[in-house]
Design a protein around this motif. Structure first.
Motif, PDB file in Angstrom:
ATOM      1  N   GLU A  54     119.074  26.209-104.549  1.00  0.00           N
ATOM      2  CA  GLU A  54     118.629  27.577-104.298  1.00  0.00           C
ATOM      3  C   GLU A  54     119.658  28.401-103.532  1.00  0.00           C
ATOM      4  OE1 GLU A  54     114.851  27.504-102.443  1.00  0.00           O
ATOM      5  OE2 GLU A  54     113.792  26.728-104.198  1.00  0.00           O
TER       6      GLU A  54
ATOM      7  N   GLY B 170     122.766  28.420-104.131  1.00  0.00           N
ATOM      8  CA  GLY B 170     123.891  28.740-104.997  1.00  0.00           C
ATOM      9  C   GLY B 170     124.880  27.620-105.150  1.00  0.00           C
TER      10      GLY B 170
ATOM     11  N   ARG C   9     112.358  34.761-119.623  1.00  0.00           N
ATOM     12  CA  ARG C   9     111.689  35.491-118.547  1.00  0.00           C
ATOM     13  C   ARG C   9     110.183  35.559-118.759  1.00  0.00           C
ATOM     14  NH1 ARG C   9     116.663  36.905-118.920  1.00  0.00           N
ATOM     15  NH2 ARG C   9     117.844  37.726-117.142  1.00  0.00           N
TER      16      ARG C   9
ATOM     17  N   GLN D 212     126.142  38.099-117.263  1.00  0.00           N
ATOM     18  CA  GLN D 212     125.651  38.467-115.937  1.00  0.00           C
ATOM     19  C   GLN D 212     126.752  38.445-114.883  1.00  0.00           C
ATOM     20  OE1 GLN D 212     121.982  36.418-114.990  1.00  0.00           O
ATOM     21  NE2 GLN D 212     120.974  37.201-116.821  1.00  0.00           N
TER      22      GLN D 212
ATOM     23  N   GLU E 177     120.432  35.037-111.839  1.00  0.00           N
ATOM     24  CA  GLU E 177     120.256  36.033-110.792  1.00  0.00           C
ATOM     25  C   GLU E 177     120.941  37.353-111.123  1.00  0.00           C
ATOM     26  OE1 GLU E 177     121.674  34.441-107.131  1.00  0.00           O
ATOM     27  OE2 GLU E 177     120.099  32.937-106.967  1.00  0.00           O
TER      28      GLU E 177
ATOM     29  N   ARG F 172     124.111  40.145-111.165  1.00  0.00           N
ATOM     30  CA  ARG F 172     124.870  40.764-110.077  1.00  0.00           C
ATOM     31  C   ARG F 172     124.205  42.065-109.685  1.00  0.00           C
ATOM     32  NH1 ARG F 172     130.030  38.104-110.689  1.00  0.00           N
ATOM     33  NH2 ARG F 172     129.325  35.937-110.742  1.00  0.00           N
TER      34      ARG F 172
END
Length: 260
Positions: free
Chosen positions: A74, A76, A176, A221, A253, A255
């Motif tokens: 979590e 990274g 998603r 992303q 995630e 940017r």
């Protein structure tokens, strides 16, 4: 007539060699620089590429039935990254990466482009499998080059990544938990050479247009779509840019937007 699949692998190898040429001989301290990929230094990016190339080789040769490697926690960082590679010198790390990608090239060239190979999601064609490796080398390469303070030089190899970004439109919604938008969409791009590239229906009412580098950074992303010069019609075209994800796995995630 040249085999498009073998030409794709030529482009994959060329992208790897380009990144290698930019980074391999930089001072050791540059390899310790942080990158935009949270928790990763330049050396960690190359470690990731080497590890996943090894995993891809295992899948392509039938030694493994699923891809592995590169999982992130979590915060990274990637589990086991320090133990597996941070003890290596820069030279050892580069040698590992070169050997891993050479083995992957041999394994991929032994296939027909239509062969089906396991992946992190459903099985995909060897052609899509190789395209995914090119996409990951390019997108993670952007992170490594940024950490090293090097401005990337793009090539028309971006057309492969743009294609992957376009055909994963439905997947980007599904990962998603959203219902894919079925409205006809066209993507019109200018490649670095100045050549035109497009996918979708010519008469589609929903259009995304701009440079291939902008579009590819969005679908991998590496940039927020509002920080690019992409043009898009309201509705489904902009919605696609908001969810675009060319890589397998759960939603990335992305940017954050930098511009107002």
């Amino acid at each position: 007539m040249a085999d498009p699949y073998q030409q794709l692998i030529d482009d994959l190898v060329a992208e790897q060699r380009y990144l290698d040429a930019q980074l391999a001989d930089l001072p050791d301290e540059v390899w310790q620089n942080d990158t935009p990929c949270r928790g990763w230094m330049v050396r960690d990016v190359i470690s990731h590429l080497a590890e996943v190339d090894e995993s891809a080789t295992a899948v392509a040769t039938g030694a493994a039935q699923t891809m592995s490697g590169g999982e992130r926690s979590e915060d990274g960082t990637r589990s086991g990254l320090q133990d597996s590679s941070r003890h290596m010198t820069r030279t050892q790390l580069v040698d590992w990466w070169r050997a891993a990608r050479d083995r992957m090239e041999v394994a991929l060239r032994a296939h027909n482009g239509r062969d089906r190979l396991p992946w992190a999601g459903p099985p995909m064609s060897a052609r899509s499998f190789a395209t995914a490796r090119l996409m990951e080398c390019w997108s993670h390469g952007l992170d490594a080059l940024d950490g090293a303070g090097i401005e990337p030089v793009h090539s028309d190899r971006l057309q492969h990544i743009a294609h992957l970004g376009f055909i994963t439109r439905g997947f980007a919604y599904q990962t998603r938990g959203m219902e894919p938008n079925q409205e006809p969409l066209k993507v019109e791009l200018t490649l670095p050479s100045g050549a035109s590239w497009s996918r979708g229906d010519d008469d589609a009412p929903h259009v995304v247009s701009g440079t291939a580098s902008d579009f590819c950074r969005v679908v991998t992303q590496r940039i927020h779509y509002m920080d690019t010069d992409l043009s898009y019609t309201p509705g489904p075209a902009e919605e696609f840019l908001q969810v675009a994800q060319a890589f397998a796995g759960p939603p990335g995630e992305g940017r954050p937007q930098q511009s107002d």
